[in-house]
Design a protein around this motif. Structure first.
Motif, PDB file in Angstrom:
ATOM      1  N   PHE A 102      -4.189  -4.865 -61.188  1.00 39.20           N
ATOM      2  CA  PHE A 102      -5.419  -4.923 -60.224  1.00 39.20           C
ATOM      3  C   PHE A 102      -6.479  -5.873 -60.370  1.00 39.20           C
ATOM      4  O   PHE A 102      -6.805  -6.611 -59.556  1.00 39.20           O
ATOM      5  N   PHE A 103      -6.621  -5.852 -61.684  1.00 36.02           N
ATOM      6  CA  PHE A 103      -7.951  -6.778 -61.857  1.00 36.02           C
ATOM      7  C   PHE A 103      -7.463  -8.319 -62.005  1.00 36.02           C
ATOM      8  O   PHE A 103      -8.048  -9.144 -61.647  1.00 36.02           O
ATOM      9  N   ALA A 104      -6.185  -8.512 -62.386  1.00 34.45           N
ATOM     10  CA  ALA A 104      -5.596  -9.719 -62.823  1.00 34.45           C
ATOM     11  C   ALA A 104      -5.282 -10.486 -61.237  1.00 34.45           C
ATOM     12  O   ALA A 104      -5.517 -11.684 -61.067  1.00 34.45           O
ATOM     13  N   GLN A 105      -4.966  -9.485 -60.371  1.00 31.83           N
ATOM     14  CA  GLN A 105      -4.747 -10.173 -58.934  1.00 31.83           C
ATOM     15  C   GLN A 105      -6.011 -10.794 -58.340  1.00 31.83           C
ATOM     16  O   GLN A 105      -5.942 -11.438 -57.650  1.00 31.83           O
ATOM     17  N   ARG A 106      -7.162  -9.795 -58.770  1.00 28.60           N
ATOM     18  CA  ARG A 106      -8.392 -10.359 -58.144  1.00 28.60           C
ATOM     19  C   ARG A 106      -9.035 -11.115 -58.983  1.00 28.60           C
ATOM     20  O   ARG A 106     -10.147 -11.317 -58.604  1.00 28.60           O
ATOM     21  N   GLN A 107      -8.332 -11.627 -60.151  1.00 26.50           N
ATOM     22  CA  GLN A 107      -8.869 -12.646 -61.091  1.00 26.50           C
ATOM     23  C   GLN A 107     -10.491 -12.306 -61.408  1.00 26.50           C
ATOM     24  O   GLN A 107     -11.288 -12.986 -61.339  1.00 26.50           O
ATOM     25  N   SER A 108     -10.685 -10.966 -61.801  1.00 27.94           N
ATOM     26  CA  SER A 108     -11.956 -10.351 -62.054  1.00 27.94           C
ATOM     27  C   SER A 108     -11.686  -9.621 -63.661  1.00 27.94           C
ATOM     28  O   SER A 108     -10.594  -9.197 -63.868  1.00 27.94           O
ATOM     29  N   VAL A 109     -12.966  -9.591 -64.154  1.00 31.64           N
ATOM     30  CA  VAL A 109     -12.898  -8.847 -65.485  1.00 31.64           C
ATOM     31  C   VAL A 109     -13.105  -7.516 -65.382  1.00 31.64           C
ATOM     32  O   VAL A 109     -14.020  -7.107 -64.655  1.00 31.64           O
ATOM     33  N   MET A 110     -12.096  -6.673 -66.147  1.00 27.57           N
ATOM     34  CA  MET A 110     -12.135  -5.198 -65.942  1.00 27.57           C
ATOM     35  C   MET A 110     -13.208  -4.785 -67.145  1.00 27.57           C
ATOM     36  O   MET A 110     -13.139  -5.004 -68.298  1.00 27.57           O
ATOM     37  N   THR A 111     -14.164  -3.958 -66.583  1.00 24.27           N
ATOM     38  CA  THR A 111     -15.275  -3.336 -67.377  1.00 24.27           C
ATOM     39  C   THR A 111     -14.656  -2.014 -68.058  1.00 24.27           C
ATOM     40  O   THR A 111     -13.563  -1.463 -67.660  1.00 24.27           O
ATOM     41  N   PRO A 112     -14.846  -1.796 -69.471  1.00 22.06           N
ATOM     42  CA  PRO A 112     -14.249  -0.815 -70.276  1.00 22.06           C
ATOM     43  C   PRO A 112     -14.165   0.822 -69.498  1.00 22.06           C
ATOM     44  O   PRO A 112     -13.291   1.272 -69.597  1.00 22.06           O
ATOM     45  N   ASN A 113     -15.271   1.056 -68.732  1.00 19.50           N
ATOM     46  CA  ASN A 113     -15.166   2.220 -68.120  1.00 19.50           C
ATOM     47  C   ASN A 113     -14.148   2.441 -67.066  1.00 19.50           C
ATOM     48  O   ASN A 113     -13.823   3.858 -66.634  1.00 19.50           O
ATOM     49  N   ASN A 114     -13.557   1.321 -66.779  1.00 16.65           N
ATOM     50  CA  ASN A 114     -12.077   1.659 -65.788  1.00 16.65           C
ATOM     51  C   ASN A 114     -11.023   2.350 -66.514  1.00 16.65           C
ATOM     52  O   ASN A 114     -10.445   2.936 -65.820  1.00 16.65           O
ATOM     53  N   LEU A 115     -11.049   2.315 -67.629  1.00 18.63           N
ATOM     54  CA  LEU A 115     -10.052   2.954 -68.492  1.00 18.63           C
ATOM     55  C   LEU A 115     -10.009   4.476 -68.408  1.00 18.63           C
ATOM     56  O   LEU A 115      -9.181   5.212 -68.644  1.00 18.63           O
ATOM     57  N   ARG A 116     -11.174   4.913 -67.972  1.00 15.01           N
ATOM     58  CA  ARG A 116     -11.403   6.351 -67.930  1.00 15.01           C
ATOM     59  C   ARG A 116     -10.551   7.005 -66.669  1.00 15.01           C
ATOM     60  O   ARG A 116     -10.075   8.037 -66.796  1.00 15.01           O
ATOM     61  N   GLN A 117     -10.205   5.953 -65.591  1.00 14.16           N
ATOM     62  CA  GLN A 117      -9.424   6.407 -64.586  1.00 14.16           C
ATOM     63  C   GLN A 117      -7.802   6.543 -65.047  1.00 14.16           C
ATOM     64  O   GLN A 117      -7.318   7.245 -64.194  1.00 14.16           O
ATOM     65  N   ILE A 118      -7.464   6.126 -66.098  1.00 14.00           N
ATOM     66  CA  ILE A 118      -6.049   6.167 -66.199  1.00 14.00           C
ATOM     67  C   ILE A 118      -5.896   7.128 -67.537  1.00 14.00           C
ATOM     68  O   ILE A 118      -4.741   7.394 -68.091  1.00 14.00           O
ATOM     69  N   GLU A 119      -6.754   7.998 -67.739  1.00 10.82           N
ATOM     70  CA  GLU A 119      -6.563   9.024 -68.967  1.00 10.82           C
ATOM     71  C   GLU A 119      -6.006  10.267 -68.237  1.00 10.82           C
ATOM     72  O   GLU A 119      -6.500  10.675 -66.845  1.00 10.82           O
ATOM     73  N   THR A 120      -5.125  10.994 -68.833  1.00 17.77           N
ATOM     74  CA  THR A 120      -4.486  12.345 -68.395  1.00 17.77           C
ATOM     75  C   THR A 120      -4.628  13.243 -69.440  1.00 17.77           C
ATOM     76  O   THR A 120      -4.653  12.813 -70.671  1.00 17.77           O
ATOM     77  N   LEU A 121      -4.388  14.313 -69.076  1.00 19.42           N
ATOM     78  CA  LEU A 121      -4.189  15.303 -70.058  1.00 19.42           C
ATOM     79  C   LEU A 121      -3.033  15.321 -70.976  1.00 19.42           C
ATOM     80  O   LEU A 121      -2.047  15.475 -70.228  1.00 19.42           O
ATOM     81  N   LYS A 122      -3.137  15.617 -72.203  1.00 17.39           N
ATOM     82  CA  LYS A 122      -1.863  15.531 -73.085  1.00 17.39           C
ATOM     83  C   LYS A 122      -0.902  16.797 -72.607  1.00 17.39           C
ATOM     84  O   LYS A 122      -1.282  17.750 -72.413  1.00 17.39           O
ATOM     85  N   ASP A 123       0.068  16.509 -72.683  1.00 15.69           N
ATOM     86  CA  ASP A 123       1.429  17.231 -72.189  1.00 15.69           C
ATOM     87  C   ASP A 123       1.383  17.619 -70.815  1.00 15.69           C
ATOM     88  O   ASP A 123       2.025  18.453 -70.156  1.00 15.69           O
ATOM     89  N   GLY A 124       0.338  17.082 -69.756  1.00  9.46           N
ATOM     90  CA  GLY A 124       0.410  17.108 -68.637  1.00  9.46           C
ATOM     91  C   GLY A 124       1.482  16.282 -67.797  1.00  9.46           C
ATOM     92  O   GLY A 124       1.724  15.157 -68.479  1.00  9.46           O
TER      93      GLY A 124
END
Length: 415
Positions: A102-124
């Protein structure tokens, strides 16, 4: 399975966003035979969300949380649920790849807080997000089951339909399904409808009967719980027949979206009939309502808006002496307006509206006094005297709905 829907977001509590997700989820879960018993909204507050989860655990088998999966500090739904069930959050690899793309296509820098969006519960079981970045999750606990969905409807709806629903059907198969049918009524209030159907409602079991009041109409949702569609329709047909035997005079159509104006326009098209209108207090609202229906030009060539006595005389040719004698708020004026419009437009029907929308009285008549006439080619002109309540907007809307119903009944009476 008992289900509960928790909407997370302070913006919902403040009224800045309408919680349409709960309606959508309840309808889709009902189609699957999963009954929703509770809707709750909680702000972006971890302590209150945890308290609500503890309560939900005591009363629901399936708990669906919508919202709070984004990248900001107040997006804490996953964190609170992970602590609640005692498992850590882990990054989802597919989500991470989608995030980087997503960020590569927009040629923009991803901020670290975006990683929160791809977290999920273990064993979920992760739920990919086709229309956004935040990953959802289905987590099966020892006693309770949880689904995490994003808040924006554009993300929640496709994620539920494409990811969560198939998983629920696989993980929690049920032989019983809920099938609903919505009946729509005009010209009868909710209290009168419920009174007329009191015995049926009191002794309902399967199907169930639920009345809902809407502006100027009432709907009934009848719902059957069966193992197959044929059995459901048989039960619904029987219940519908019993309902219409009692209040069928006021029934006009089916479904959530099949409005009275749609029914009228469809009837006009089916019968090859045309309509026009002459409007005073409604100031074109009736014609504008017709115009919301695609293809209405087949049956509606145009009409007249005659707000003043001058335009009633010049546009429609109404005798000023008549208006001076009986006034514009009168049965005679409505009749003249409708018959003039019918003659000038050369249509099969013409509806006219004249009266007092408010807030003040007119010609000694209180606000809400409305005369509606329906002129018909080769038939008598009908005039209805009405006394609508509430504010100016409601009086105008009530007038339009009454006019539509007069047309509907007249078309059906021609058969």
């Amino acid at each position: 399975m008992r289900a509960e829907i928790i909407a997370v977001g302070t913006e919902l509590l403040l009224g800045q966003v309408v919680n349409t997700n709960a309606t959508f989820l309840s309808e889709k879960l009902a189609d699957m035979g999963i009954e929703v018993y509770f809707h709750t909204v909680v702000g972006d507050n971890p302590q209150r969300l945890e308290e609500l989860l503890q309560l939900a655990d005591t009363r629901s088998d399936l708990i669906i949380l919508g919202g709070g999966l984004g990248p900001t500090d107040d997006d804490l739904t996953k964190n609170v649920l992970a602590d609640h069930v005692g498992v850590p959050l882990v990054q989802n690899q597919a989500g991470l790849e989608a995030l980087n793309d997503f960020f590569a296509q927009r040629q923009s820098v991803m901020t670290p807080n975006n990683l929160r969006q791809i977290e999920t519960l273990k064993d979920g079981i992760p739920l990919p997000n086709r229309t956004g970045l935040a990953i959802g999750c289905l987590y099966k606990g020892e006693k309770n089951n949880y689904i995490l969905l994003p808040g924006p409807p554009s993300e929640l709806k496709p994620m539920f339909l494409e990811q969560a629903r198939p998983l629920l059907e696989k993980e929690f198969p049920t032989t019983e399904k809920l099938t609903s049918r919505v009946l729509r009524f005009f010209g009868i209030g909710e209290s009168k409808l419920v009174t007329d159907l009191a015995e049926m409602i009191e002794h309902q079991s399967n199907p169930t009967i639920a009345p809902y009041a809407k502006p100027n109409e009432v709907t009934l949702r009848i719902t059957a719980k069966t193992e197959d569609e044929i059995s459901a329709n048989a039960l619904l047909d029987q219940t519908e027949a019993e309902i219409l035997a009692k209040v069928g005079e006021f029934f006009y159509g089916y479904g959530e979206e099949n409005s009275l104006v749609e029914v009228v326009v469809d009837l006009l098209k089916d019968k090859g009939l045309s309509i026009t209108a002459a409007e005073s207090l409604t100031a074109g609202e009736f014609q504008a309502t017709l115009g919301t229906i695609p293809g209405v030009s087949e049956v509606f060539p145009g009409g007249f808006v005659t707000y003043s006595e001058t335009t009633k005389a010049s546009f429609l040719g109404i005798d000023p002496a008549l208006l001076e004698r009986v006034g514009v708020v009168s049965e005679e004026c409505a009749k003249e307006m409708a018959e003039a419009a019918l003659r000038l437009a050369d249509t099969d029907f013409a509806v006219s509206f004249t009266g007092v929308a408010g807030p003040d009285e007119l010609e000694g008549k209180p606000k809400g006094t409305v005369y509606i006439a329906l002129a018909q080619k080769d038939d008598e002109t009908l005039v209805s005297e009405n006394h609508f309540s509430r504010d100016r907007s409601y009086v105008r809307h009530s007038s339009v709905m009454k006019g539509l119903d007069m047309v509907r009944r007249a078309i059906l009476n021609k058969n």
